[in-house]
Structures are given as structure tokens and as C-alpha cells.
Design a protein around this motif. Structure first.
Motif, PDB file in Angstrom:
ATOM      1  N   UNK A  79       0.809  -1.220   0.000  1.00 13.64           N
ATOM      2  CA  UNK A  79       0.000   0.000   0.000  1.00 13.64           C
ATOM      3  C   UNK A  79       0.843   1.272   0.000  1.00 13.64           C
ATOM      4  N   UNK A  80       1.631   1.465   1.050  1.00 14.06           N
ATOM      5  CA  UNK A  80       2.457   2.674   1.124  1.00 14.06           C
ATOM      6  C   UNK A  80       3.677   2.388   1.993  1.00 14.06           C
ATOM      7  N   UNK A  81       4.674   1.692   1.437  1.00 12.26           N
ATOM      8  CA  UNK A  81       5.843   1.302   2.240  1.00 12.26           C
ATOM      9  C   UNK A  81       6.593   2.478   2.851  1.00 12.26           C
ATOM     10  N   UNK A  82       6.493   3.662   2.238  1.00  7.59           N
ATOM     11  CA  UNK A  82       7.193   4.830   2.781  1.00  7.59           C
ATOM     12  C   UNK A  82       6.516   5.378   4.032  1.00  7.59           C
ATOM     13  N   UNK A  83       5.341   4.834   4.353  1.00  5.28           N
ATOM     14  CA  UNK A  83       4.605   5.303   5.525  1.00  5.28           C
ATOM     15  C   UNK A  83       4.654   4.290   6.670  1.00  5.28           C
ATOM     16  N   UNK A  84       5.439   3.223   6.499  1.00  3.20           N
ATOM     17  CA  UNK A  84       5.515   2.165   7.508  1.00  3.20           C
ATOM     18  C   UNK A  84       6.336   2.632   8.708  1.00  3.20           C
ATOM     19  N   UNK A  85       5.846   2.327   9.904  1.00  2.00           N
ATOM     20  CA  UNK A  85       6.627   2.544  11.116  1.00  2.00           C
ATOM     21  C   UNK A  85       6.475   1.314  12.014  1.00  2.00           C
ATOM     22  N   UNK A  86       7.187   1.313  13.128  1.00  2.00           N
ATOM     23  CA  UNK A  86       7.175   0.148  14.015  1.00  2.00           C
ATOM     24  C   UNK A  86       5.775  -0.135  14.541  1.00  2.00           C
ATOM     25  N   UNK A  87       5.018   0.904  14.831  1.00  2.00           N
ATOM     26  CA  UNK A  87       3.667   0.730  15.364  1.00  2.00           C
ATOM     27  C   UNK A  87       2.765   0.017  14.365  1.00  2.00           C
ATOM     28  N   UNK A  88       2.885   0.364  13.092  1.00  2.00           N
ATOM     29  CA  UNK A  88       2.039  -0.260  12.071  1.00  2.00           C
ATOM     30  C   UNK A  88       2.406  -1.732  11.876  1.00  2.00           C
ATOM     31  N   UNK A  89       3.693  -2.047  11.957  1.00  2.00           N
ATOM     32  CA  UNK A  89       4.108  -3.451  11.850  1.00  2.00           C
ATOM     33  C   UNK A  89       3.568  -4.239  13.037  1.00  2.00           C
ATOM     34  N   UNK A 130       7.149 -25.226   5.807  1.00  2.00           N
ATOM     35  CA  UNK A 130       8.486 -24.656   5.614  1.00  2.00           C
ATOM     36  C   UNK A 130       8.438 -23.540   4.576  1.00  2.00           C
ATOM     37  N   UNK A 131       7.715 -23.772   3.474  1.00  2.00           N
ATOM     38  CA  UNK A 131       7.596 -22.739   2.437  1.00  2.00           C
ATOM     39  C   UNK A 131       6.885 -21.501   2.976  1.00  2.00           C
ATOM     40  N   UNK A 132       5.840 -21.717   3.764  1.00  2.00           N
ATOM     41  CA  UNK A 132       5.120 -20.584   4.349  1.00  2.00           C
ATOM     42  C   UNK A 132       6.020 -19.795   5.293  1.00  2.00           C
ATOM     43  N   UNK A 133       6.806 -20.525   6.088  1.00  2.00           N
ATOM     44  CA  UNK A 133       7.724 -19.861   7.014  1.00  2.00           C
ATOM     45  C   UNK A 133       8.747 -19.032   6.246  1.00  2.00           C
ATOM     46  N   UNK A 134       9.292 -19.616   5.187  1.00  2.00           N
ATOM     47  CA  UNK A 134      10.272 -18.884   4.385  1.00  2.00           C
ATOM     48  C   UNK A 134       9.654 -17.641   3.758  1.00  2.00           C
ATOM     49  N   UNK A 135       8.384 -17.765   3.321  1.00  2.00           N
ATOM     50  CA  UNK A 135       7.704 -16.612   2.744  1.00  2.00           C
ATOM     51  C   UNK A 135       7.494 -15.509   3.761  1.00  2.00           C
ATOM     52  N   UNK A 136       7.098 -15.885   4.981  1.00  2.00           N
ATOM     53  CA  UNK A 136       6.887 -14.880   6.023  1.00  2.00           C
ATOM     54  C   UNK A 136       8.198 -14.233   6.454  1.00  2.00           C
ATOM     55  N   UNK A 137       9.260 -15.017   6.523  1.00  2.00           N
ATOM     56  CA  UNK A 137      10.559 -14.446   6.875  1.00  2.00           C
ATOM     57  C   UNK A 137      11.018 -13.476   5.792  1.00  2.00           C
ATOM     58  N   UNK A 139       9.055 -11.665   3.895  1.00  2.00           N
ATOM     59  CA  UNK A 139       8.270 -10.433   4.072  1.00  2.00           C
ATOM     60  C   UNK A 139       8.808  -9.617   5.243  1.00  2.00           C
ATOM     61  N   UNK A 140       9.136 -10.300   6.327  1.00  2.00           N
ATOM     62  CA  UNK A 140       9.689  -9.600   7.488  1.00  2.00           C
ATOM     63  C   UNK A 140      11.040  -8.972   7.151  1.00  2.00           C
ATOM     64  N   UNK A 141      11.830  -9.649   6.352  1.00  2.00           N
ATOM     65  CA  UNK A 141      13.129  -9.103   5.940  1.00  2.00           C
ATOM     66  C   UNK A 141      12.940  -7.797   5.165  1.00  2.00           C
ATOM     67  N   UNK A 162      17.628 -10.713  11.654  1.00  2.00           N
ATOM     68  CA  UNK A 162      16.639  -9.912  12.376  1.00  2.00           C
ATOM     69  C   UNK A 162      15.228 -10.369  12.033  1.00  2.00           C
ATOM     70  N   UNK A 163      15.005 -10.675  10.754  1.00  2.00           N
ATOM     71  CA  UNK A 163      13.695 -11.182  10.334  1.00  2.00           C
ATOM     72  C   UNK A 163      13.400 -12.522  11.001  1.00  2.00           C
ATOM     73  N   UNK A 164      14.406 -13.392  11.070  1.00  2.00           N
ATOM     74  CA  UNK A 164      14.231 -14.692  11.733  1.00  2.00           C
ATOM     75  C   UNK A 164      13.921 -14.485  13.217  1.00  2.00           C
ATOM     76  N   UNK A 165      14.599 -13.524  13.836  1.00  2.00           N
ATOM     77  CA  UNK A 165      14.369 -13.216  15.252  1.00  2.00           C
ATOM     78  C   UNK A 165      12.921 -12.784  15.483  1.00  2.00           C
ATOM     79  N   UNK A 166      12.413 -11.907  14.628  1.00  2.00           N
ATOM     80  CA  UNK A 166      11.024 -11.446  14.758  1.00  2.00           C
ATOM     81  C   UNK A 166      10.064 -12.619  14.560  1.00  2.00           C
TER      82      UNK A 166
END
Length: 205
Positions: A79-89, A130-137, A139-141, A162-166
Motif C-alpha cells: 500500500x504505502x511502504x514509505x509510511x511504515x513505522x514500528x507501530x504499524x508493523x 516450511x515454504x510458508x515460514x520462508x515466505x513470512x521471513x 516479508x519480514x526481511x 533480524x527477520x528470523x528473530x522477529x
């Protein structure tokens, strides 16, 4: 035509609901297609029109479970990656976790997925997870990379780890919700506190 598609989708959902019920109460191996058909109020033929076998049903149940998390993260990224902040995540993650915490169906599917993926009864399901986990990681990355650019994640932290940690933190919350829900007596407020602690630790020093 639209009506028939809607009816087919409704039938598919009834079949998945019935499969979820039987998979949760007994093993996949012991669940018969006849049992699922009877509970769903459909014929065996209707089941096979939608699904080739029980493992395909499991895959569909898994997809239904993770869809809120995927949709929330994709929404942030598209939608608007330039508007992302920690609160929105945090809010996107929180809404997905609340879905598991507040939905009996989501909780039941989570238990089924964990049980059969870990015990190795379904290799196809294990590979899908495993594929779903890799996909989510992944996205988090991408969210971590955005966080670094926008200044709310420390630039010295490695993106992938860091993505794996989250992701590990999120899975830990899910495990607590399923095995020890009393760990979050205040529900969403406690989950939000946990996520806030996580992201506070990622801030630049």
C-alpha cells in the motif's frame, strides 16, 4: 454463474470445517472421507471435486490459518511502504495473533498443523509449512530493510537474522497462546506489550 461459484466456495468451506473438526479429534489416518462428508452434509464426490486427498485438505487449512498474517504484511508492503513505522508493523502482527487467540477455529487448526507437521505424519504438510515460514521471513526481511531506511530499526543489525528473530518471537507467542493462554491474562494488551518489547530492542542505540 456467480451464484454457483459462491455455492461451490461455501461447500468447500463446509468441507474444510468438517475436516478440521475430525483432524483435531482424531488422527488424519483414522479420519475417513465418509466422516468428513457426513459432517459437512455433502457427498464423497463433492469432497473429491474440491480436494484430491486429506493432505490437500490439510494444506488448505494451513493456508486459511496463515492468510491473515500474509495479508497484513502484504498490505503494509504494497500500500504505502514509505509510511511504515514500528507501530504499524506491530499492529499488523497483533491483528493476526488476535485471530488465533480469539477464534476457536484458528486455535484448533493451529494445533492440528503443529501436531502433524512435527510428528512427520504428513511430509507434504511439513514442506508446505516450511515454504510458508520462508515466505513470512522474506516479508519480514523486507520490512526490516524499510525499518532501517526509516530509522526505527538499527542499521547495524543483519537483515535476515533480524527477520528470523522477529518470526521466532511471533511463533513463541503463538505457542504460548495454544499451550499456556494464561500467560496473556489481558489478551491483546499483553501481546502488544510483548511485541513492543521486541521492537524496542531493535531500535537504534
Amino acid at each position: 454463474m456467480r451464484r454457483s461459484k459462491e455455492e461451490a466456495e461455501a461447500t468447500r468451506e463446509r468441507i474444510l470445517d468438517a475436516a478440521e473438526q475430525h483432524f483435531a479429534s482424531q488422527s488424519i489416518a483414522k479420519t475417513r472421507m465418509e466422516d468428513i462428508a457426513k459432517t459437512a452434509g455433502v457427498t464423497r464426490g463433492a469432497i473429491y471435486w474440491h480436494f484430491k486427498n486429506k493432505e490437500e485438505m490439510l494444506g488448505a487449512l494451513n493456508q486459511r490459518l496463515i492468510m491473515p498474517m500474509e495479508s497484513a504484511m502484504n498490505g503494509l508492503l504494497e500500500n504505502n511502504p514509505d509510511d511504515i513505522d514500528a507501530e504499524k508493523i506491530q499492529q499488523a502482527i497483533l491483528s493476526s495473533l488476535q485471530h488465533i487467540a480469539e477464534s476457536k477455529s484458528a486455535e484448533q487448526v493451529s494445533r492440528v498443523m503443529i501436531r502433524y507437521a512435527l510428528c512427520g505424519e504428513s511430509e507434504i504438510l511439513r514442506e508446505r509449512i516450511i515454504r510458508n515460514r520462508e515466505g513470512n521471513i522474506d516479508r519480514l526481511k523486507r520490512l526490516v530493510e524499510i525499518g532501517k531506511r526509516r530509522g526505527f530499526i538499527c542499521p547495524a543489525l543483519p537483515d535476515f537474522q533480524t527477520a528470523v528473530h522477529i518470526h521466532t518471537h511471533i511463533m513463541g507467542i503463538i505457542h504460548q497462546l495454544l499451550s499456556a493462554p494464561q500467560a496473556y491474562p489481558n489478551g491483546a494488551a499483553d501481546i502488544k506489550f510483548s511485541l513492543n518489547c521486541l521492537f524496542s530492542g531493535l531500535e537504534p542505540r
